[in-house]
Enzyme design. Structure first.
Site, PDB file in Angstrom:
ATOM      1  CE  LYS A   3      -4.634  -1.244   0.228  1.00  0.00           C
ATOM      2  NZ  LYS A   3      -5.107  -1.361   1.428  1.00  0.00           N
ATOM      3  NE  ARG A   6      -8.196  -7.576  -1.209  1.00  0.00           N
ATOM      4  CZ  ARG A   6      -7.756  -6.730  -2.008  1.00  0.00           C
ATOM      5  NH1 ARG A   6      -6.410  -6.037  -1.743  1.00  0.00           N
ATOM      6  NH2 ARG A   6      -8.052  -6.792  -3.350  1.00  0.00           N
TER       7      ARG A   6
END
Length: 287
Positions: free
Chosen positions: A222, A256
């Protein structure tokens, strides 16, 4: 608490790794590597072999990009879900979507989980999950519309906002017929958040775990990792794993990820240090 993902149940001593499978041509990380259906199918085979407990199939890039309407999203993911279900009858299949029409199409093809990545934007998605006895992931986005980035967003207390909004979504889903044991909350790092917000959510994730709802974290490569370390997406694995270890110590249940094997080792080690998981073998000093 026991976590039930449609036909599969998992005790609270089992952390789960969810592998990302993108049916998109413009993913920020893989740049369309699994856009072609056969490539996506090969990706499923790879992550299953690596030990993934779930796959999360997405048909729309999370951020800005060309418009993808519901019909095109269904075309990208529904038939593919059916193909994966036929080949892997025991695999837990999740679909990343915010649209009820897409949720209905993929549940009909055998999806077990609806990953509502945009925080209840379509309230009917929870009703679809209830109708099909599917699990639902309730995500915090700070009220942003789908596929938009935060701009000068501010919170009095970002963790409190994550807790309040996700538990409210879970309560609404419960009223819509989703089973209590099939609801998961997700603070959604980066979504509706600055890098400082995502770091604080990571640091205080235990507060979300303390609500009693199972917590999913989506940390993989991210921007908050990239901005913290000043690294592009392809060089963020170590930073991702550091954040993963912190969340694992706090007790997150689902991870995830793009990198299954590495994540599995980090989560198992952290859970063992925390006393939630025994070592795979422990003979040192005993034999």
């Amino acid at each position: 608490m026991v976590l039930r993902l449609r036909s599969r149940t998992f005790g609270d001593d089992v952390p789960l790794v969810m592998a990302i499978v993108n049916r998109t041509p413009d993913s920020f990380y893989d740049r369309g590597a699994t856009w072609a259906e056969d490539a996506a199918y090969d990706r499923v085979a790879q992550v299953v072999e690596e030990g993934a407990d779930l796959v999360d199939i997405g048909g729309v890039r999370a951020g800005y990009g060309p418009d993808v309407d519901a019909a095109e999203e269904i075309r990208r993911v529904a038939g593919f879900v059916g193909r994966v279900r036929a080949a892997y009858p025991e695999l837990v299949i999740s679909v990343d979507t915010w649209r009820a029409s897409v949720g209905r199409a993929v549940c009909a093809e055998g999806a077990d989980v609806l990953n509502d990545a945009w925080g209840g934007h379509d309230p009917a998605l929870a009703e679809v999950a209830g109708e099909y006895d599917a699990a639902l992931i309730c995500t915090h986005t700070g009220g942003l519309a789908p596929r938009t980035d935060p701009y000068r967003i501010e919170y009095d207390d970002v963790v409190r906002d994550c807790i309040d909004r996700t538990t409210a979504l879970a309560a609404r889903a419960l009223a819509a017929g989703v089973a209590r044991e099939s609801l998961v909350i997700d603070p959604a790092h980066d979504f509706g958040k600055s890098t400082f917000d995502s770091l604080e959510v990571t640091r205080r994730l235990g507060e979300m775990v303390a609500t009693g709802w199972p917590v999913l974290v989506s940390l993989s490569n991210k921007d908050f990792v990239g901005e913290t370390l000043d690294l592009p997406p392809g060089e963020r694995l170590l930073g991702t794993l550091a954040a993963t270890a912190v969340c694992a110590m706090a007790g997150a249940r689902i991870y995830r990820v793009h990198n299954v094997r590495e994540t599995r080792q980090v989560v198992d080690m952290a859970w063992s240090i925390a006393g939630r998981r025994p070592p795979a073998r422990a003979i040192r000093g005993l034999a």
